[in-house]
Design a protein around this motif. Structure first.
Motif, PDB file in Angstrom:
ATOM      1  N   VAL A  58       0.800  -1.547  -0.142  1.00  0.00           N
ATOM      2  CA  VAL A  58       0.444  -0.043  -0.340  1.00  0.00           C
ATOM      3  C   VAL A  58       0.775   1.313   0.454  1.00  0.00           C
ATOM      4  N   TYR A  87       6.727  -9.143  11.581  1.00  0.00           N
ATOM      5  CA  TYR A  87       4.954  -8.876  11.256  1.00  0.00           C
ATOM      6  C   TYR A  87       4.115  -9.580  12.133  1.00  0.00           C
ATOM      7  N   LYS A 130       3.693  -9.534  16.461  1.00  0.00           N
ATOM      8  CA  LYS A 130       3.273  -9.008  16.554  1.00  0.00           C
ATOM      9  C   LYS A 130       1.767  -8.600  16.386  1.00  0.00           C
ATOM     10  N   GLN A 183      -6.411  -2.248  18.433  1.00  0.00           N
ATOM     11  CA  GLN A 183      -5.342  -2.920  17.924  1.00  0.00           C
ATOM     12  C   GLN A 183      -5.886  -4.325  17.193  1.00  0.00           C
ATOM     13  N   MET A 225      -4.588  -2.908  13.758  1.00  0.00           N
ATOM     14  CA  MET A 225      -3.536  -3.279  13.023  1.00  0.00           C
ATOM     15  C   MET A 225      -2.691  -4.974  13.214  1.00  0.00           C
ATOM     16  N   TRP A 241      -3.366  -5.802  10.720  1.00  0.00           N
ATOM     17  CA  TRP A 241      -2.896  -4.793   9.315  1.00  0.00           C
ATOM     18  C   TRP A 241      -1.219  -5.955   9.128  1.00  0.00           C
ATOM     19  N   HIS A 242      -1.061  -5.772  10.894  1.00  0.00           N
ATOM     20  CA  HIS A 242       0.159  -6.829  10.565  1.00  0.00           C
ATOM     21  C   HIS A 242       0.589  -7.979  10.311  1.00  0.00           C
ATOM     22  N   MET A 284       0.071  -8.156   6.529  1.00  0.00           N
ATOM     23  CA  MET A 284       2.188  -8.307   5.827  1.00  0.00           C
ATOM     24  C   MET A 284       2.641  -9.076   5.758  1.00  0.00           C
ATOM     25  N   MET A 325       4.429   5.785   1.439  1.00  0.00           N
ATOM     26  CA  MET A 325       5.062   4.533   2.489  1.00  0.00           C
ATOM     27  C   MET A 325       5.027   3.912   0.671  1.00  0.00           C
ATOM     28  N   ALA A 375      -2.488   3.943  18.148  1.00  0.00           N
ATOM     29  CA  ALA A 375      -1.894   2.204  17.932  1.00  0.00           C
ATOM     30  C   ALA A 375      -1.154   1.728  16.617  1.00  0.00           C
ATOM     31  N   SER A 379       2.668  -0.299  17.718  1.00  0.00           N
ATOM     32  CA  SER A 379       2.736  -1.494  17.096  1.00  0.00           C
ATOM     33  C   SER A 379       4.103  -1.584  16.365  1.00  0.00           C
ATOM     34  N   LYS A 390       7.698  -3.517  18.110  1.00  0.00           N
ATOM     35  CA  LYS A 390       7.689  -4.399  18.073  1.00  0.00           C
ATOM     36  C   LYS A 390       9.059  -4.182  17.406  1.00  0.00           C
ATOM     37  N   HIS A 437      10.788  -1.282  11.557  1.00  0.00           N
ATOM     38  CA  HIS A 437       9.796  -1.208  12.326  1.00  0.00           C
ATOM     39  C   HIS A 437      10.003   0.387  12.745  1.00  0.00           C
TER      40      HIS A 437
END
Lengths: 353, 353
Positions: A2, A209, A212, A234, A237, A240-241, A244, B1, B204, B208, B212, B241
């Motif tokens: 992204v 990733y 986490k 959370q 996220m 998302w992680h 990834m 990004m 958040a 995150s 990490k 990260h």
């Protein structure tokens, strides 16, 4: 990956400012694909920045997205608008995310969506597309695939042109998700982590990733320390992680078998993963134990006996779909997976479900 | 990004395949900006996919990158090549990453690099640019800034066009980094995490990523459980990260004051952060204690007394640079930071260094 992401409670209000510079001209509309659960819900509808010829399309997400559905949507857009759209804005869960990505691709690539199921078949860049997830867990907001059920298979359009150009992560939008749906979709993320972390494709990128995301899932689904708002933040996220983590690795046994259930029986992906994962102690012993603790803690119903009336032909169809996903099996089991994963073994597993 | 990323030991070998489709034509070269520590080192030089009019430029990284240096590099590229380059490939540490990003921007934007120091001043998309980090910690491979020392200030060119189009994360390339450099640059990542996680801008998303990265730093710098290879892999991910964590938050006291040292005394960023962080117990008590344990464990020398011979005018210059970075102070202290952070307080801190 992204290109741009905005995160924050209320960040959905930025949608208009974000997309307006991307408007090609006043006759090139933005097409808003919105989950029809939001029909009449001002949380979304009163805040859509519609202008000029922009079009709002409510989409049912009762069923998994299909290649034929993508083709119809693309045809309707071409018939209804003289100009190619300025962009596609998907607002909803994983189904809407995948439809938005697929429609954006198919507006610039000839033929039918089914022709592009696979890896790196897409030739032309997609039109500008934006993802606004309203349920957390699938990772579809961040992935380079769009999983579609086609005439022959359930398989993603995996390409460098698939990821969204822009994602808006606004945890406030997840406030009305029903509890069972919250759990099933959250478990999609949890299963991504387990399959990635226990896979043979694992590398330091995917591991960091995945670890986490797994930590966040444990906090959300097993502990009682988070406020509702923090839990929403959370989980967004974690999704998302988790996404990834599999972007540079692969999923595994649960996803392969869940695709079989989805293809034959139309079982939705989140609940399908749960149905399968219940029976995968042999492959992911710690993960399955943790999953069961989560399911019990939240008192979630998982359908049973869904395969009890199926005939041999039907088992064969599911097994064919599952076995066709070779990278998933290689990641889960290793290069010698064909010696270990037999048709009988898969049939015995499906029969338990 | 960053739009695209490849991770893995040996992935540097993919550079040629990755950039070749981006070649505009045979007279539009790729410009390789390579840290001059690699001059004559076949680890890099024998593997550069040079073709047609591509140009290899070795760049000294003894000093922090300057706006004037960017302007000179851009001028040389324009004078040496008839066509605008197909792309800029930066191979090195944070200095090279920042130079590659800045040169890519200034090839498509008029005027001088100093005109673009600040937030979102860049008008035109940069040319294609690729980052290949060979030291881990700065997060420059993933950030939307490029920190440059200009005639008036040390400040980044922060824009949506700054991030790399492609990053290659190959931990093998970090194998020859001297121990002190490894520590100073790694501490840049550690300090990013502390400043992000203890900041008032925290959300958040940043949390995150920051958590990490911090966990990875603790494992790398405080524990003895990792092999050399795993440690290299994990530090590369910690850097990534940590960079993502501050992308949606901000840094704080150490960075603001380190920019002052960098501007006046030319102190490089990594070691500058260490020099400052030694004295920040008041702001980051746990972080400073952890940092000191890491520094002791690895027996790293940190210069002292570097400000002992400075005059009042010179302290004023450093204080002006530090105080000009308002978002950093607001993140670190809160909206009322101007009542708390006085010139006298900063002078007393600088005098300790």
């Amino acid at each position: 990956m992204v290109s741009r992401v905005v995160f924050g409670r209320g960040s959905f209000n930025q949608l208009g400012d974000i997309i307006e510079p991307k408007r090609v001209n006043t006759t090139a509309p933005f097409i808003f694909l919105v989950d029809d659960v939001f029909k009449g819900n001002p949380l979304i509808t009163s805040r859509l920045p519609l202008a000029y010829n922009d079009q709002l399309v409510f989409v049912s997400t009762k069923e998994e997205p299909k290649t034929s559905q993508v083709d119809e949507m693309v045809e309707q857009i071409i018939l209804n608008h003289k100009d190619r759209p300025s962009g596609i804005i998907g607002i909803g869960g994983g189904t809407i995310m995948d439809l938005a990505k697929a429609v954006a691709i198919m507006l610039t690539n000839e033929g039918e969506a089914k022709d592009y199921q696979g890896w790196d078949i897409v030739k032309n860049a997609a039109i500008y597309h934006v993802g606004v997830p309203t349920i957390s867990g699938t990772g579809a907001e961040v992935s380079r695939t769009t999983i579609l059920t086609g005439p022959q298979r359930k398989l993603g359009i995996n390409s460098d042109f698939t990821p969204f150009d822009q994602v808006i992560l606004d945890p406030e939008l997840t406030v009305g998700v029903p509890k069972e749906q919250w759990f099933y979709t959250g478990m999609d993320c949890f299963v991504h982590c387990i399959e990635s972390l226990k896979g043979t494709y694992l590398n330091a990128f995917s591991q960091s990733y995945g670890e986490k995301a797994l930590e966040l899932c444990q906090e959300i689904f097993l502990e009682d320390t988070l406020s509702d708002e923090d839990s929403q933040d959370q989980l967004m996220m974690a999704s998302w992680h988790g996404g990834m983590s599999i972007a540079y690795s692969q999923v595994g046994v649960a996803h392969a078998m869940s695709y079989g259930l989805g293809y034959l029986l139309g079982i939705k992906h989140g609940i399908g993963n749960c149905i399968v994962f219940e029976h995968l102690e042999e492959y992911y012993p710690e993960g399955v134990a943790m999953y069961k603790a989560m399911r019990k803690k939240h008192n979630i119903f998982i359908p049973q006996g869904i395969c009890s009336n199926l005939g041999d032909d039907e088992f064969d169809i599911m097994i064919d779909v599952a076995l066709s996903l070779e990278p998933l099996w290689e990641n889960a089991i290793g290069k010698n997976w064909k010696q270990i994963i037999t048709r009988d073994k898969l049939k015995a597993l499906y029969q338990k479900m």
